[in-house]
Design an enzyme around this catalytic site. Sequence first.
Site, mmCIF file in Angstrom:
data_model
loop_
_atom_site.group_PDB
_atom_site.id
_atom_site.type_symbol
_atom_site.label_atom_id
_atom_site.label_comp_id
_atom_site.label_asym_id
_atom_site.label_seq_id
_atom_site.Cartn_x
_atom_site.Cartn_y
_atom_site.Cartn_z
ATOM 1 N N TYR A 118 0.863 -1.195 0.000
ATOM 2 C CA TYR A 118 0.000 0.000 0.000
ATOM 3 C C TYR A 118 0.889 1.231 0.000
ATOM 4 O O TYR A 118 1.823 1.327 0.811
ATOM 5 C CB TYR A 118 -0.877 0.004 1.270
ATOM 6 C CG TYR A 118 -1.675 1.283 1.437
ATOM 7 C CD1 TYR A 118 -3.008 1.335 1.027
ATOM 8 C CD2 TYR A 118 -1.106 2.433 1.987
ATOM 9 C CE1 TYR A 118 -3.746 2.502 1.160
ATOM 10 C CE2 TYR A 118 -1.830 3.603 2.115
ATOM 11 C CZ TYR A 118 -3.149 3.632 1.708
ATOM 12 O OH TYR A 118 -3.880 4.788 1.830
ATOM 13 N N GLU A 206 -3.619 7.458 -4.058
ATOM 14 C CA GLU A 206 -3.509 6.190 -3.331
ATOM 15 C C GLU A 206 -3.299 5.051 -4.321
ATOM 16 O O GLU A 206 -4.082 4.895 -5.262
ATOM 17 C CB GLU A 206 -4.802 5.942 -2.529
ATOM 18 C CG GLU A 206 -4.719 4.719 -1.647
ATOM 19 C CD GLU A 206 -6.059 4.422 -0.954
ATOM 20 O OE1 GLU A 206 -7.045 4.131 -1.659
ATOM 21 O OE2 GLU A 206 -6.111 4.487 0.288
#
Length: 395
Positions: A118, A206
């Site tokens: 991530y 993101e």
Amino acid sequence: MNIHEFQAKQLLLSINLPVPKGFIYNKNHNIESLLISNKEKKWVVKSQIHAGGRGAGHFLGFEKSGGGVRLLDNLEDVKKTADFMLGKKLITKQTGPLGKEVNLVYIEESTSIKKEYYISLIIDRRVSKIMLIASQSGGMEIEEVALREPNKIFNFYFDNLDEIKKNELEKLSQNLFFTGNQTVQFSNIIEKLLKLFKDFDASSIEINPLVIDNNNNLILLDAKMSFDDNALYRNPDILKLKDDSEEDPLELQASKKQMNYIKLDGSIGCMVNGAGLAMATMDIIKFFGSEPANFLDLGGTANKERAKEGFKIIQSDPKVRSILVNIFGGIIHCDMIAEGIIDATKELNLKLPIIVRFQGTKAKEGKDMINNSNLNIIAAESLNDAAKKSVEASL
Ligand code: ADP
Ligand code: MG
């Protein structure tokens, strides 16, 4: 402003970052010719909505037939799945219970995944810096990782975007246990994402997941990007990516008239000039035990027409039971707003109780006009009085 995953991936591709090959599905395409080049013979069909958690979501009315991101290994199923998704409502943790309609489906080549990571870039307003959040636990929502394995998340602040230090990027890469060529790739990804962030006034980027594939290369498999609305005027290429069907229709209507409107869940409509006063108005409604139905800032240059437009927007929310108008007359004159309120009440045949609080320039004149109008509008004495009366009227 948010953009779709496929648009974010086009931006990533334009700066030479590695994303899987893909295209937007169209019923009339000969998809065989577009997909045949894929050696793995597997494809991922991805619903495009402005919300995360699509893979783990489900379609309204089709609870058991899979999520909004699906891996398939034959072209017939790819086509069938894309056709199935189109026009359905996808419900994810981020959409609310009604879900969001899928108007676009993206098909991309499948990537073999050895491990998911991530990464995201956001602005930390407390320290006025861009922060990288990274974790070796990718693929799932970062909020969940934060709850379950907080030690697997780390943050890093960039002090100067014009001078990103190579050794800093290498250190970051080590935190994620990348080595050798992956470190070079990771540094390149972060450097380019930071440049994109700055060049287009992003507010968040993101990448979840960033993956290592079978060839040990880093690939960006999902991308969510959000951009600062107030900077869109200088980023026409980003503004072009706006998908009006993803915006709240009332918020869209307000923004076309240069007003800031945000829909909330309460029952008292608020019409205010100035963002700070709007916040204070919402606070005082809560103080007296109720909830605001919206935030609406008419803006510093509010006039009669804008007040009318504001009423139109507020009254189209069926939850609204009373309206509190809180105006501080500075440059704008309260009597002008009073005229707008009276005109709008007549024109729109407004039946909702309206409570008005005027303060400042021409407040007395404004109040007199309201009191003499013979309409169901109350001119309150103070903000407390106005808030109390709006709450009572909404019960
Ligand atoms: P969301 O975060 O909205 O659920 P993602 O694009 O992250 O959507 O997809 C969900 C999961 O599907 C990813 O975590 C990844 O495991 C898998 N996935 C997505 N795209 C691909 C792809 N091109 N190849 C292989 N797996 C993929
Ligand atoms: Mg994702």
